[in-house]
Motif scaffolding. Structure first.
Motif, PDB file in Angstrom:
ATOM      1  N   THR A 197       0.844  -1.201   0.000  1.00  0.00           N
ATOM      2  CA  THR A 197       0.000   0.000   0.000  1.00  0.00           C
ATOM      3  C   THR A 197       0.872   1.241   0.000  1.00  0.00           C
ATOM      4  OG1 THR A 197      -1.711  -1.171   1.246  1.00  0.00           O
ATOM      5  CG2 THR A 197      -1.855   1.236   1.183  1.00  0.00           C
ATOM      6  N   GLU A 199       0.802   5.703  -0.186  1.00  0.00           N
ATOM      7  CA  GLU A 199       0.021   6.930   0.002  1.00  0.00           C
ATOM      8  C   GLU A 199       0.675   8.047  -0.805  1.00  0.00           C
ATOM      9  OE1 GLU A 199      -1.673   9.892   3.545  1.00  0.00           O
ATOM     10  OE2 GLU A 199      -0.359   8.212   4.026  1.00  0.00           O
ATOM     11  N   LEU A 205      -4.826   6.292  -1.113  1.00  0.00           N
ATOM     12  CA  LEU A 205      -4.158   5.019  -0.844  1.00  0.00           C
ATOM     13  C   LEU A 205      -4.235   4.141  -2.081  1.00  0.00           C
ATOM     14  CD1 LEU A 205      -5.454   4.220   2.777  1.00  0.00           C
ATOM     15  CD2 LEU A 205      -3.280   5.279   2.099  1.00  0.00           C
ATOM     16  N   ARG A 207      -3.513   0.458  -3.366  1.00  0.00           N
ATOM     17  CA  ARG A 207      -3.297  -0.916  -2.930  1.00  0.00           C
ATOM     18  C   ARG A 207      -2.949  -1.780  -4.138  1.00  0.00           C
ATOM     19  NH1 ARG A 207      -5.564  -3.429   1.449  1.00  0.00           N
ATOM     20  NH2 ARG A 207      -6.658  -4.873   0.024  1.00  0.00           N
TER      21      ARG A 207
END
Length: 261
Positions: A197, A199, A205, A207
């Motif tokens: 993950t 940011e 976010l 994934r």
């Protein structure tokens, strides 16, 4: 009485008759003169009608609603088509190669640029920087983001939403970071197997599911295109061919990764 009768039978009758004839003649003369004067006046009016018109027809009064500006406007109009053509000929023509001749843009303080696809000059230095996002793998899209639409899952055998994009690729191939940002998690998920993950600067976010042998750890800063690991398997989509599943969340809401740039 007898005398009157004698008078009327004699000279008296002649005198009365003469008086009547004189009166009739006088009346006739007066009538002739009157008719002559009327005929003379009528002939005068026919030969000079303007004099009668001026006497009988009043002069038109000026319209108070017509202002000076309207009168001046009519006075300023060109008298002939030649004068109008001369006024048009006096307008300066655009200089070839100028902004108005080449682009047709209106004059103003702003600048006009050609579309980037048509420009031949070199791009600014900022355009050489890494893109904000990229695909984790250069393969084809196996399954697209469905949003609220239900799609059939071959693995689970039911209809559900697909909250990400699946990129088909060979197992063991390198997986690239889809964006620049900070690694927040690397671990195993019961449904999505190994997940990395990220940011990004906007707080979204990313994934990346199905990444085996992660080459990064939480806290690392990566750039778009940097290697995250290799292609592994995904438990909840194992009936599909080998692929990477990419999801993007912002404030807990899923976004379409293909529409983020």
């Amino acid at each position: 009485m007898e005398q009157i009768k004698k008078f009327l039978h004699g000279k008296g009758f002649a005198l009365v008759l003469a008086a009547c004839l004189l009166a009739a003649a006088a009346a006739g003369v007066w009538a002739v003169r009157t008719v002559r004067d009327e005929l003379r006046q009528n002939l005068t009016d026919l030969t000079n009608p303007s004099s009668t018109a001026r006497q009988t027809i009043p002069e038109p009064e000026p319209d108070p609603d017509v202002g000076l500006e309207e009168e001046e406007l009519w006075l300023d109009l060109p008298d002939t088509a030649e004068q109008a053509a001369n006024s048009v000929a006096g307008v300066p023509q655009p200089v070839p190669g100028s902004l108005s001749a080449s682009s047709g843009a209106a004059s103003g303080s702003g600048s006009v640029h050609e579309p980037s696809a048509l420009r031949t000059d070199s791009a600014p230095a900022a355009s050489s920087a890494a893109p904000a996002s990229t695909q984790p793998f250069s393969g084809r899209v196996l399954n697209a983001y469905s949003g609220d639409e239900l799609v059939y899952s071959k693995t689970l055998g039911d209809w559900r939403t697909h909250n990400g994009v699946d990129y088909a690729c060979a197992e063991g191939s390198a997986v690239s970071a889809p964006c620049s940002g900070k690694v927040t998690e690397t671990g195993t998920d019961g449904r999505w197997s190994s997940v990395v993950t990220l940011e990004d600067a906007s707080g979204r976010l990313w994934r990346v599911c199905g990444v085996s042998s992660p080459a990064v750890k939480p806290g690392d800063t990566v750039t778009a295109g940097q290697k995250l690991g290799t292609v592994g398997t995904i438990s909840c989509e194992c009936a599909e061919e080998a692929h990477i599943h990419l999801e993007v969340l912002q404030n807990g809401q899923y976004l379409d990764p293909a529409k983020i740039s």
